[in-house]
Design a protein around this motif. Structure first.
Motif, PDB file in Angstrom:
ATOM      1  N   LYS A 302      -8.468  -6.630   5.375  1.00  0.00           N
ATOM      2  CA  LYS A 302      -7.057  -6.271   5.329  1.00  0.00           C
ATOM      3  C   LYS A 302      -6.402  -7.004   4.168  1.00  0.00           C
ATOM      4  CE  LYS A 302      -6.597  -5.134  10.210  1.00  0.00           C
ATOM      5  NZ  LYS A 302      -5.901  -5.411  11.500  1.00  0.00           N
ATOM      6  N   VAL A 303      -5.714  -6.250   3.338  1.00  0.00           N
ATOM      7  CA  VAL A 303      -5.099  -6.799   2.128  1.00  0.00           C
ATOM      8  C   VAL A 303      -3.589  -6.726   2.257  1.00  0.00           C
ATOM      9  CG1 VAL A 303      -4.861  -6.549  -0.364  1.00  0.00           C
ATOM     10  CG2 VAL A 303      -7.072  -6.091   0.735  1.00  0.00           C
ATOM     11  N   ASP A 304      -2.929  -7.860   2.119  1.00  0.00           N
ATOM     12  CA  ASP A 304      -1.469  -7.896   2.172  1.00  0.00           C
ATOM     13  C   ASP A 304      -0.880  -7.460   0.831  1.00  0.00           C
ATOM     14  OD1 ASP A 304      -1.324  -8.832   4.807  1.00  0.00           O
ATOM     15  OD2 ASP A 304      -1.625 -10.902   4.164  1.00  0.00           O
ATOM     16  N   ILE A 305       0.251  -6.776   0.889  1.00  0.00           N
ATOM     17  CA  ILE A 305       0.894  -6.219  -0.304  1.00  0.00           C
ATOM     18  C   ILE A 305       2.294  -6.789  -0.440  1.00  0.00           C
ATOM     19  CG2 ILE A 305       1.510  -4.070  -1.476  1.00  0.00           C
ATOM     20  CD1 ILE A 305      -0.157  -2.691   0.804  1.00  0.00           C
ATOM     21  N   LYS A 306       2.703  -7.017  -1.674  1.00  0.00           N
ATOM     22  CA  LYS A 306       4.081  -7.453  -1.920  1.00  0.00           C
ATOM     23  C   LYS A 306       5.010  -6.244  -1.927  1.00  0.00           C
ATOM     24  CE  LYS A 306       2.902 -11.504  -4.744  1.00  0.00           C
ATOM     25  NZ  LYS A 306       3.048 -12.124  -6.095  1.00  0.00           N
ATOM     26  N   PRO A 307       6.229  -6.381  -1.416  1.00  0.00           N
ATOM     27  CA  PRO A 307       7.191  -5.271  -1.462  1.00  0.00           C
ATOM     28  C   PRO A 307       7.489  -4.890  -2.909  1.00  0.00           C
ATOM     29  CG  PRO A 307       7.955  -7.028   0.002  1.00  0.00           C
ATOM     30  CD  PRO A 307       6.782  -7.580  -0.748  1.00  0.00           C
ATOM     31  N   LEU A 308       7.909  -3.666  -3.118  1.00  0.00           N
ATOM     32  CA  LEU A 308       8.287  -3.226  -4.457  1.00  0.00           C
ATOM     33  C   LEU A 308       9.567  -3.928  -4.888  1.00  0.00           C
ATOM     34  CD1 LEU A 308       7.680   0.625  -4.134  1.00  0.00           C
ATOM     35  CD2 LEU A 308       6.270  -1.013  -5.396  1.00  0.00           C
ATOM     36  N   ALA A 309       9.658  -4.207  -6.167  1.00  0.00           N
ATOM     37  CA  ALA A 309      10.853  -4.856  -6.712  1.00  0.00           C
ATOM     38  C   ALA A 309      11.860  -3.787  -7.136  1.00  0.00           C
ATOM     39  CB  ALA A 309      10.483  -5.726  -7.899  1.00  0.00           C
ATOM     40  N   SER A 310      13.131  -4.144  -7.163  1.00  0.00           N
ATOM     41  CA  SER A 310      14.189  -3.242  -7.615  1.00  0.00           C
ATOM     42  C   SER A 310      13.985  -2.916  -9.101  1.00  0.00           C
ATOM     43  CB  SER A 310      15.547  -3.909  -7.412  1.00  0.00           C
ATOM     44  OG  SER A 310      16.583  -3.063  -7.848  1.00  0.00           O
ATOM     45  N   PRO A 311      14.201  -1.665  -9.536  1.00  0.00           N
ATOM     46  CA  PRO A 311      14.738  -0.535  -8.780  1.00  0.00           C
ATOM     47  C   PRO A 311      13.674   0.364  -8.173  1.00  0.00           C
ATOM     48  CG  PRO A 311      14.645   0.054 -11.085  1.00  0.00           C
ATOM     49  CD  PRO A 311      14.103  -1.351 -10.988  1.00  0.00           C
ATOM     50  N   MET A 312      12.414  -0.076  -8.183  1.00  0.00           N
ATOM     51  CA  MET A 312      11.313   0.770  -7.714  1.00  0.00           C
ATOM     52  C   MET A 312      11.282   0.933  -6.200  1.00  0.00           C
ATOM     53  SD  MET A 312      10.127   1.553 -10.616  1.00  0.00           S
ATOM     54  CE  MET A 312       8.766   2.548 -10.037  1.00  0.00           C
ATOM     55  N   ASP A 313      12.161   0.229  -5.494  1.00  0.00           N
ATOM     56  CA  ASP A 313      12.161   0.280  -4.032  1.00  0.00           C
ATOM     57  C   ASP A 313      13.281   1.147  -3.472  1.00  0.00           C
ATOM     58  OD1 ASP A 313      14.220  -1.362  -4.874  1.00  0.00           O
ATOM     59  OD2 ASP A 313      13.984  -2.808  -3.237  1.00  0.00           O
ATOM     60  N   ASP A 314      14.012   1.853  -4.346  1.00  0.00           N
ATOM     61  CA  ASP A 314      15.177   2.594  -3.879  1.00  0.00           C
ATOM     62  C   ASP A 314      15.365   3.845  -4.737  1.00  0.00           C
ATOM     63  OD1 ASP A 314      17.962   2.597  -2.409  1.00  0.00           O
ATOM     64  OD2 ASP A 314      18.405   2.900  -4.530  1.00  0.00           O
TER      65      ASP A 314
END
Length: 362
Positions: A302-314
């Motif tokens: 299982k590989v943990d992922i970092k959330p997308l940074a703005s503006p790629m997350d919206d």
């Protein structure tokens, strides 16, 4: 000295123009995804200047529900463009109306982002593409899955790290119990289950996700063939459209399978990427299942992922960033380039299901 000051002034002016907030309008309120913006109209780089919705009662209901001023309402797209002067608009109407939005916006230099898919069929998509290019506007397509960090991490592992070798098969699952079963609004259901306004049922509503992701992961490559099978398992609920669809696309050395359903017991949007030497299984969570190596490779991890940074997350901030030239979108999931191929797949899938045969793409 004067030249230096002039250059500095121009640089400041350009920077200011790029950082200027984008005036954004909303076209239509019949698509339930409009609640994304109604729930929170404040997004980085964006100012919502109006909602164009001919059904005044519907517009007033939503504006009151979300405590937004009635002054944001306009009776038509034409009126909103004239009075609110948006630089960009987001379309939340039926799919068949996407073409009209571009026809009205493109000549005025107004950028457009539509809800998925891009168009009702390939012919409409080609007209939209021609208008966008002629008038030099951005034309994007918004998919929920574009904002999943897992999809972007999988892309990086596949194309930048060669973590699982060349792609051989991609299996994409998208669906839920059905729009009526999950309680979508009547205004949404009225056109979602209409074969003219929506172009089909589950094959369009959820098959488009597969067409988009597969085209993106294949770096825009067109498939050689498309085969689709559709069923209407609940004719009493969806008498005019399919509620179950499977699409198979082939490439010289790869295959994609898109499972689109209005019959699953639970909501799901996940992808299985199979390469020559491993696999990646990704969903909307910030964790992926990965196995790499030869036949006797270590167990799945299982590989943990970092959330997308703005503006790629919206979607709205991203759209604004593209309009301002801060983000280059040519090869992104929502790009016109990727979505023209996705529309070719979707168009062929609908034809394949109706004709009950494989469609070869020349």
């Amino acid at each position: 000295m004067k030249k230096t000051l002039l250059l500095l002034f121009v640089t400041i002016q350009v920077t200011f123009a790029q950082d200027k907030i984008v005036r954004m309008g909303i076209v239509g309120m019949t698509h339930d995804h409009v609640r994304q913006i109604l729930h929170n109209i404040k997004h980085d780089g964006v100012e919502i200047v109006g909602f164009a919705e001919p059904d005044k009662a519907l517009a007033m209901k939503y504006l009151a529900q979300y405590k937004l001023p009635e002054s944001l309402w306009y009776a038509s797209l034409d009126e909103m463009i004239e009075k609110a002067k948006p630089e960009a608009v987001c379309d939340f109407r039926s799919i068949i109306e996407h073409l009209e939005t571009v026809q009205k916006c493109a000549p005025k230099g107004v950028h457009v982002m539509v809800e998925k898919p891009l168009a009702i069929n390939l012919d409409a998509a080609k007209k939209m593409e021609a208008l966008a290019k002629k008038h030099n506007i951005q034309l994007l397509t918004n998919y929920e899955t574009t904002w999943y960090a897992s999809n972007h991490e999988a892309y990086k592992m596949i194309h930048e790290q060669n973590a699982i070798g060349d792609i051989r098969k991609v299996v994409i699952h998208d669906g839920h119990k059905g729009p009526k079963e999950i309680g979508v609004s009547k205004t949404f259901l009225d056109w979602l289950a209409d074969p003219v306004k929506n172009g089909g049922g589950a094959i369009i509503d959820f098959g488009c996700y597969g067409a988009d992701i597969m085209t993106w992961i294949m770096k825009g490559e067109r498939p050689t063939s498309v085969t689709a099978i559709t069923q209407t398992i609940k004719p009493e609920t969806y008498p005019n459209v399919d509620d179950e669809a499977t699409i198979i696309v082939t490439y010289p050395k790869a295959q994609g399978v898109f499972q689109a359903s209005w019959n699953w017991p639970f909501d799901r949007k996940d992808v299985e990427f199979y390469g020559k030497s491993g696999y990646i299984i990704a969903d909307k969570t910030l964790q992926m299942r990965v196995r790499k190596g030869e036949r006797n490779a270590p167990a799945e991890e299982k590989v943990d992922i970092k959330p997308l940074a703005s503006p790629m997350d919206d979607p709205f901030s991203y759209f604004a960033a593209v309009v301002r030239g801060k983000v280059k979108s040519e090869d992104d999931l929502g790009s016109l380039k990727v979505n023209m191929v996705a529309m070719e797949i979707l168009d062929a899938a609908v034809k394949s299901a109706k004709a009950k045969k494989t469609i070869e793409l020349k």
